[in-house]
Write an enzyme that holds these catalytic residues in place. Sequence first.
Site, mmCIF file in Angstrom:
data_model
loop_
_atom_site.group_PDB
_atom_site.id
_atom_site.type_symbol
_atom_site.label_atom_id
_atom_site.label_comp_id
_atom_site.label_asym_id
_atom_site.label_seq_id
_atom_site.Cartn_x
_atom_site.Cartn_y
_atom_site.Cartn_z
ATOM 1 N N ASN A 9 -6.024 34.435 24.066
ATOM 2 C CA ASN A 9 -5.671 35.855 23.938
ATOM 3 C C ASN A 9 -6.941 36.571 23.496
ATOM 4 O OD1 ASN A 9 -4.727 38.376 23.315
ATOM 5 N ND2 ASN A 9 -3.537 37.726 21.525
ATOM 6 N N LYS A 11 -7.463 39.622 23.236
ATOM 7 C CA LYS A 11 -7.222 40.907 22.549
ATOM 8 C C LYS A 11 -8.150 41.966 23.141
ATOM 9 C CE LYS A 11 -5.650 38.211 18.691
ATOM 10 N NZ LYS A 11 -5.348 38.097 17.275
ATOM 11 N N HIS A 94 3.395 40.585 20.941
ATOM 12 C CA HIS A 94 2.420 40.086 19.977
ATOM 13 C C HIS A 94 2.541 40.876 18.677
ATOM 14 C CE1 HIS A 94 -1.400 39.231 18.022
ATOM 15 N NE2 HIS A 94 -1.420 38.137 18.759
ATOM 16 N N GLU A 96 0.468 42.166 16.793
ATOM 17 C CA GLU A 96 -0.368 43.371 16.722
ATOM 18 C C GLU A 96 0.295 44.536 17.466
ATOM 19 O OE1 GLU A 96 -3.940 41.474 18.108
ATOM 20 O OE2 GLU A 96 -3.967 40.298 16.258
ATOM 21 N N GLU A 166 4.003 32.515 16.136
ATOM 22 C CA GLU A 166 2.774 32.991 15.518
ATOM 23 C C GLU A 166 3.067 33.583 14.146
ATOM 24 O OE1 GLU A 166 -0.555 33.595 18.531
ATOM 25 O OE2 GLU A 166 0.455 35.510 18.305
ATOM 26 N N GLY A 172 -5.712 35.531 12.890
ATOM 27 C CA GLY A 172 -7.014 36.131 12.627
ATOM 28 C C GLY A 172 -7.460 36.025 11.183
ATOM 29 N N SER A 212 -4.995 31.194 14.168
ATOM 30 C CA SER A 212 -6.205 30.489 13.718
ATOM 31 C C SER A 212 -6.269 29.042 14.208
ATOM 32 C CB SER A 212 -6.337 30.543 12.191
ATOM 33 O OG SER A 212 -6.370 31.892 11.742
ATOM 34 N N GLY A 233 -6.601 33.102 19.693
ATOM 35 C CA GLY A 233 -7.314 34.374 19.641
ATOM 36 C C GLY A 233 -8.811 34.149 19.494
HETATM 37 P P1 PGA Z 1 -6.178 33.923 16.184
HETATM 38 O O1 PGA Z 1 -5.176 34.829 17.039
HETATM 39 O O2 PGA Z 1 -6.309 32.619 16.903
HETATM 40 O O3 PGA Z 1 -7.470 34.705 16.144
HETATM 41 O O4 PGA Z 1 -5.555 33.762 14.835
HETATM 42 C C1 PGA Z 1 -4.039 34.273 17.616
HETATM 43 C C2 PGA Z 1 -3.234 35.345 18.284
HETATM 44 O O5 PGA Z 1 -3.218 36.486 17.782
HETATM 45 O O6 PGA Z 1 -2.609 35.113 19.333
#
Ligand code: PGA
Length: 250
Positions: A9, A11, A94, A96, A166, A172, A212, A233
């Site tokens: 992803n 983003k 997601h 976000e 998630e 993140g 993460s 991500g």
């Molecule tokens: P991250 O993001 O691996 O940077 O934690 C995962 C995601 O938001 O899908």
Amino acid sequence: MRKAIIAGNWKMNKTPSETGAFVESLKPLVKDAKCDVVVCVPAVCIAEAVKASEGSNIKVGAQNVHFAASGAYTGEVSAAMLKDAGVEYVIVGHSERRQYFGETDETVNLRARAAFEGGLTPIICVGETKEQREKGYTETLLKYQTITALTGFSAEEVAKLVIAYEPVWAIGTGLTASDEQANEGVKIIRDAIRASFGDNAADSVRIQYGGSMNPSNVKGLMAQSEIDGGLIGGASLKAEDFSKVVNYGE
Ligand code: PGA
């Protein structure tokens, strides 16, 4: 046996010209992958990603889709547009999007339906916040988010979906869920699907962990009984790192 699926992803990262070069560099690194490999790229990068991934095992995903077929929805993109552009997967709901763009469990459901009916495979994201976990709401919340997102789907359809567990506190932040926490979250989701849609749907639906996930923790997470892949991500932005996650079995 469920085939694992590792999806990046991106983003809001990378331009169209960076996309072509990135996918070209990723191709040789993941060509022998045992799992499905997907890159979910910004809408303006789709054309480049589709072109560069042609003839390879890399599939292209989008990061959002609108629920209407067409119309006066400035700034939105429909499932038919994505499909026509060569997209196969789309992230829906997601955290976000839920946090910054007012996405609700109901709109997540509408978007997932539209994606599926448009011939795309939605990757439906669910997960609890830190506060919800601390208050002991994780199980109730995950069940509610999952079942609401799946409203209007038949058991046969649910079997074909991808869901991503998630935990919001792990996204993140560098704070990965432990192998056990991740497995437990995925199991709650699978059990909820079993209760509502039956064994075949529960045993077929692929449920990823995301938050993460990176080259150093992927092995432990993927060794868990319930986890069928990852939504990645930060670690998906460098071809080398992403390929190490994809090739977790080596
Ligand atoms: P991250 O993001 O691996 O940077 O934690 C995962 C995601 O938001 O899908």
